[in-house]
Each structure stands twice: as structure tokens, then as C-alpha cells.
Design an enzyme around this catalytic site. Structure first.
Site, PDB file in Angstrom:
ATOM      1  CE1 TYR A  38      -9.922  81.772  73.868  1.00 41.64           C
ATOM      2  CE2 TYR A  38      -7.628  80.996  73.728  1.00 41.64           C
ATOM      3  CZ  TYR A  38      -8.760  82.427  74.375  1.00 41.64           C
ATOM      4  OH  TYR A  38      -7.840  83.408  74.826  1.00 41.64           O
ATOM      5  CE1 TYR A  48      -3.062  81.185  74.942  1.00 44.12           C
ATOM      6  CE2 TYR A  48      -5.138  81.122  76.514  1.00 44.12           C
ATOM      7  CZ  TYR A  48      -4.320  81.971  75.731  1.00 44.12           C
ATOM      8  OH  TYR A  48      -5.022  83.313  75.447  1.00 44.12           O
ATOM      9  NE  ARG A  67      -2.373  85.458  77.060  1.00 44.71           N
ATOM     10  CZ  ARG A  67      -1.841  86.269  75.593  1.00 44.71           C
ATOM     11  NH1 ARG A  67      -3.189  85.365  75.151  1.00 44.71           N
ATOM     12  NH2 ARG A  67      -1.445  87.421  74.885  1.00 44.71           N
ATOM     13  CG  HIS A  71      -5.539  84.605  79.721  1.00 43.09           C
ATOM     14  ND1 HIS A  71      -5.717  83.173  79.875  1.00 43.09           N
ATOM     15  CD2 HIS A  71      -5.971  85.480  78.605  1.00 43.09           C
ATOM     16  CE1 HIS A  71      -6.290  83.183  77.973  1.00 43.09           C
ATOM     17  NE2 HIS A  71      -6.424  84.690  78.230  1.00 43.09           N
ATOM     18  CG  HIS A 106      -6.146  88.028  75.924  1.00 43.50           C
ATOM     19  ND1 HIS A 106      -5.763  87.282  75.103  1.00 43.50           N
ATOM     20  CD2 HIS A 106      -6.687  87.009  76.304  1.00 43.50           C
ATOM     21  CE1 HIS A 106      -6.101  86.454  74.571  1.00 43.50           C
ATOM     22  NE2 HIS A 106      -6.630  85.721  75.336  1.00 43.50           N
TER      23      HIS A 106
HETATM   24 FE   LIG Z   1      -6.767  83.956  75.648  1.00 46.51          FE
END
Ligand SMILES: [Fe+2]
Length: 217
Positions: free
Chosen positions: A119, A158, A168, A171, A173
Site C-alpha cells: 500500500y 501481503y 492476504r 482481497h 477486507h
Molecule cells: Fe488489504
């Protein structure tokens, strides 16, 4: 009281508009405190929720118009001078209310990692490279049929520290309570939406309320 079926509004005998209240179906959404999802331990409410009466904004949503959102906002691959790294994809679908009615003129925002699983955020710790041509943030307004469309790149997996070797995948959340609800979270590959030699296409409808509602955390 009389009900206006086409608009879901209810008018009291006095002539005053009475807005409907939407129940949150029991057992549909995941618990706010879920032991298998450590992040919920500190952030879940400790007291029973206080339900506020619905007013016009809660029922209709803000009307933003089409001036605030540009085409670039919904195409995350054209927000910089160069193209981002990764597999280009198209994600589209509709926002639907109870009964499957489309919800027009509503804002959808997305955020995601870049292709390397990182991110662009000050608290990001994953030691994967940033992409100077990708921010991972997009916005779109649904059209008259409730439809939205994003062009972006496939996000990367990640690590998230919930348990040993926890990763993850690409995806959204959510904690998902059952198989049926989980399926409503999955965007489906669509060869008709896919553009030859350019991008894979995925469909994902967002149902706001009712038994078929998309599951939200
Ligand atoms: Fe995420």
C-alpha cells in the site's frame, strides 16, 4: 398509513413523510469481535450499538453529481505519466438495494495494494517496492442503472501478522460467516467483459440491504 411501493416511502395519515427503517439481518454479517481476526479485539464496540433513526440522508445517500468525479478517478492505470506494473484488470458491477433495484448516482471508493502487495501509506511496513505510477485509490459514481466500472491492476498478496506466516491474497477486507455469503464477495471472471490483448474483466454486484446483502465488516 399507506405505502408507496415504487419508492418505498411511507406517508402517515397526517401526510407527513415517514422514512423506512432497515433492519440488519441477524447472522448475515460477521461478528464485530472475532477471535480468529486479531485486529477486531481492540476495535470492536464494548457496549451495545445505539440505533439512530433514519433520516433522509441515511435512506437516500448523498447526491454527489458527476462533476466531482472524473474518468481518471476510476482508471487507476492512468493517474500518472507512466503505466503501473502488473496485470491490468477491469472490475465492474452494480449497486443494488433491497429487491434488486439499482442505486444510481452513488459514490464507490476503492483502495488496494500495488502489484507487489504494498500500500502507499505512511504506516505500511511490508518491504515490497512502491510503484511510482500507482496510488491504489479510485472513485466512481454509479450510472442510472446502478453500474460502476474500474480499470486497475491486480493487487498482490501481503503479510498481515494475524498469525504465523499469515498472507492476504488479492482481497476485500471482510470476515465471512458462511459459504453463501462468501460467494457474494467474490468477483467473477467475465470473458465478455474482458478486452482482447488489453485487460481481464471481472463482475461484482454490491447489494446494500436484505438477505442477499453483500457482507460488510
Ligand atoms: Fe488489504
Amino acid at each position: 398509513m399507506t405505502a408507496d411501493v415504487t419508492t418505498s416511502r411511507t406517508v402517515a395519515d397526517s401526510g407527513k413523510l415517514v422514512l423506512p427503517s432497515y433492519e440488519r439481518p441477524a447472522g448475515l454479517h460477521p461478528p464485530l469481535d472475532f477471535t480468529g481476526y486479531r485486529s477486531t479485539a481492540l476495535r470492536h464496540p464494548k457496549q451495545p450499538l445505539v440505533l439512530l433513526p433514519h433520516r433522509l440522508t441515511e435512506v437516500t445517500g448523498p447526491l454527489l453529481g458527476d462533476q466531482l468525479i472524473t474518468a481518471t478517478d476510476s482508471d487507476l492505470t492512468t493517474q500518472h505519466d507512466g503505466e503501473p506494473q502488473g496485470q491490468r484488470i477491469i472490475v465492474t458491477g452494480r449497486v443494488l438495494d433491497t429487491g434488486g433495484r439499482p442505486v444510481p448516482d452513488t459514490l464507490i471508493e476503492i483502495w488496494q495494494t500495488n502489484a507487489a502487495g504494498r500500500y502507499r501509506h505512511s504506516r505500511e511496513h511490508h518491504p515490497a517496492p512502491l510503484d511510482p505510477n500507482f496510488d491504489g485509490i479510485g472513485r466512481a459514481i454509479t450510472d442510472s442503472g446502478g453500474r460502476y466500472r474500474f480499470v486497475t491492476i491486480s493487487p498482490g498478496a501481503y503479510p498481515w501478522g494475524n498469525h504465523y506466516n499469515a498472507w492476504r491474497p488479492a482481497h476485500i477486507h471482510f470476515s465471512v460467516p458462511d459459504e453463501e455469503a462468501r460467494q457474494r464477495m467474490v468477483a467473477s471472471f467475465d470473458i465478455e467483459l474482458t478486452q482482447p490483448e488489453w485487460a481481464l474483466g471481472y463482475n461484482w454486484d454490491i447489494v446494500l440491504r436484505g438477505r442477499g446483502a453483500t457482507v460488510f465488516e
